[in-house]
Design a protein around this motif. Structure first.
Motif, PDB file in Angstrom:
ATOM      1  N   UNK A  24      -1.092   6.769   6.142  1.00  0.00           N
ATOM      2  CA  UNK A  24      -1.988   6.753   4.991  1.00  0.00           C
ATOM      3  C   UNK A  24      -3.141   7.715   5.242  1.00  0.00           C
ATOM      4  N   UNK A  25      -3.404   8.565   4.271  1.00  0.00           N
ATOM      5  CA  UNK A  25      -4.518   9.504   4.378  1.00  0.00           C
ATOM      6  C   UNK A  25      -5.810   8.872   3.850  1.00  0.00           C
ATOM      7  N   UNK A  26      -5.728   8.256   2.678  1.00  0.00           N
ATOM      8  CA  UNK A  26      -6.939   7.765   2.017  1.00  0.00           C
ATOM      9  C   UNK A  26      -7.065   6.246   1.985  1.00  0.00           C
ATOM     10  N   UNK A  27      -6.047   5.534   2.461  1.00  0.00           N
ATOM     11  CA  UNK A  27      -6.089   4.078   2.438  1.00  0.00           C
ATOM     12  C   UNK A  27      -5.219   3.460   1.362  1.00  0.00           C
ATOM     13  N   UNK A  28      -4.750   4.230   0.391  1.00  0.00           N
ATOM     14  CA  UNK A  28      -3.922   3.691  -0.690  1.00  0.00           C
ATOM     15  C   UNK A  28      -2.563   3.239  -0.147  1.00  0.00           C
ATOM     16  N   UNK A  29      -1.927   4.076   0.659  1.00  0.00           N
ATOM     17  CA  UNK A  29      -0.623   3.701   1.226  1.00  0.00           C
ATOM     18  C   UNK A  29      -0.794   2.555   2.226  1.00  0.00           C
ATOM     19  N   UNK A  30      -1.914   2.515   2.924  1.00  0.00           N
ATOM     20  CA  UNK A  30      -2.197   1.404   3.849  1.00  0.00           C
ATOM     21  C   UNK A  30      -2.209   0.078   3.087  1.00  0.00           C
ATOM     22  N   UNK A  87      15.098  -5.246  12.543  1.00  0.00           N
ATOM     23  CA  UNK A  87      16.342  -4.952  11.832  1.00  0.00           C
ATOM     24  C   UNK A  87      16.089  -4.283  10.488  1.00  0.00           C
ATOM     25  N   UNK A  88      14.977  -4.638   9.865  1.00  0.00           N
ATOM     26  CA  UNK A  88      14.610  -4.140   8.548  1.00  0.00           C
ATOM     27  C   UNK A  88      13.313  -3.354   8.707  1.00  0.00           C
ATOM     28  N   UNK A  89      13.361  -2.076   8.365  1.00  0.00           N
ATOM     29  CA  UNK A  89      12.201  -1.217   8.592  1.00  0.00           C
ATOM     30  C   UNK A  89      11.800  -0.544   7.277  1.00  0.00           C
ATOM     31  N   UNK A  90      10.635  -0.927   6.786  1.00  0.00           N
ATOM     32  CA  UNK A  90      10.048  -0.269   5.630  1.00  0.00           C
ATOM     33  C   UNK A  90       9.265   0.917   6.171  1.00  0.00           C
ATOM     34  N   UNK A  91       9.417   2.089   5.544  1.00  0.00           N
ATOM     35  CA  UNK A  91       8.694   3.281   5.992  1.00  0.00           C
ATOM     36  C   UNK A  91       7.974   3.875   4.791  1.00  0.00           C
ATOM     37  N   UNK A  92       6.629   4.026   4.917  1.00  0.00           N
ATOM     38  CA  UNK A  92       5.852   4.465   3.778  1.00  0.00           C
ATOM     39  C   UNK A  92       4.957   5.655   4.026  1.00  0.00           C
ATOM     40  N   UNK A 122       6.518   4.648  -1.210  1.00  0.00           N
ATOM     41  CA  UNK A 122       5.488   5.682  -1.261  1.00  0.00           C
ATOM     42  C   UNK A 122       4.486   5.367  -2.352  1.00  0.00           C
ATOM     43  N   UNK A 123       3.333   5.987  -2.199  1.00  0.00           N
ATOM     44  CA  UNK A 123       2.315   5.981  -3.245  1.00  0.00           C
ATOM     45  C   UNK A 123       2.252   7.399  -3.791  1.00  0.00           C
ATOM     46  N   UNK A 124       1.912   7.486  -5.068  1.00  0.00           N
ATOM     47  CA  UNK A 124       1.913   8.806  -5.705  1.00  0.00           C
ATOM     48  C   UNK A 124       0.967   8.810  -6.888  1.00  0.00           C
ATOM     49  N   UNK A 125       0.677  10.000  -7.357  1.00  0.00           N
ATOM     50  CA  UNK A 125      -0.184  10.148  -8.522  1.00  0.00           C
ATOM     51  C   UNK A 125       0.582  10.533  -9.769  1.00  0.00           C
ATOM     52  N   UNK A 126       1.892  10.418  -9.731  1.00  0.00           N
ATOM     53  CA  UNK A 126       2.728  10.761 -10.884  1.00  0.00           C
ATOM     54  C   UNK A 126       4.036  11.422 -10.484  1.00  0.00           C
ATOM     55  N   UNK A 150       8.459   3.489  -5.346  1.00  0.00           N
ATOM     56  CA  UNK A 150       7.379   4.470  -5.451  1.00  0.00           C
ATOM     57  C   UNK A 150       6.372   3.916  -6.443  1.00  0.00           C
ATOM     58  N   UNK A 151       5.147   3.694  -5.993  1.00  0.00           N
ATOM     59  CA  UNK A 151       4.124   3.083  -6.832  1.00  0.00           C
ATOM     60  C   UNK A 151       2.870   3.935  -6.888  1.00  0.00           C
TER      61      UNK A 151
END
Length: 167
Positions: A24-30, A87-92, A122-126, A150-151
């Protein structure tokens, strides 16, 4: 190592050890990673490059553009440890220039994900996932790759919770 969450499958309960890895760069993905960990009882693991990106967003974009164009994997000071019995790995990651951030590429190339189930977020702006699904398929050979989410940064917790339940 990672903790477990009961996930119902075909009428039977299966406990999967879950790891939530993120950059996370800005905290949103965190925040999204923390919410996923809360909903799955997963262990959080933040990817931290040895050399952080600039605090100036425009400068950081220039740094990242150069790394992505070169396929550069920045050395990680935290986060590249083996995934162990998870066993289950979320990667963001945030969507940076239509793909995941270079620290995620560093993680994917540093750890063995064979036999693991990988779920990207992932987080995105559009821009949604951009070309992340293709890049995950390329980098996660031997892993079972599931559709991710993707949110935008203003997502609702209820939306995320419904998606987690659908898994």
């Amino acid at each position: 190592m990672a903790s477990g969450k009961t996930i119902l499958k075909n009428g039977g309960a299966t406990v999967l050890k879950t790891l939530v890895v993120f950059y996370s760069y800005s905290g949103i993905t965190r925040k999204l990673a923390e919410d996923i960990a809360l909903l799955t009882d997963g262990e959080l693991r933040e990817l931290k490059p040895q050399k952080p990106y600039s605090y100036s967003y425009n400068t950081a974009v220039k740094e990242v553009r150069g790394e992505i164009e070169r396929g550069y994997c920045p050395p990680l000071k935290e986060g590249a440890e083996p995934v162990g019995d998870a066993e289950l790995i979320f990667i963001g990651s945030p969507n940076w220039l239509h793909t995941f951030a270079p620290p995620v590429l560093s993680f994917l190339r540093a750890v063995n994900l064979s036999g693991k189930t990988v779920i990207p977020f992932c987080t995105h702006g559009g821009g949604g996932f951009g070309d992340m699904p293709e890049r995950y398929r390329k980098e996660c050979k031997g892993a079972r790759l599931r559709d991710g989410i993707a949110l935008k940064g203003d997502y609702s917790f209820e939306e995320l919770e419904a998606w987690i339940r659908s898994l």
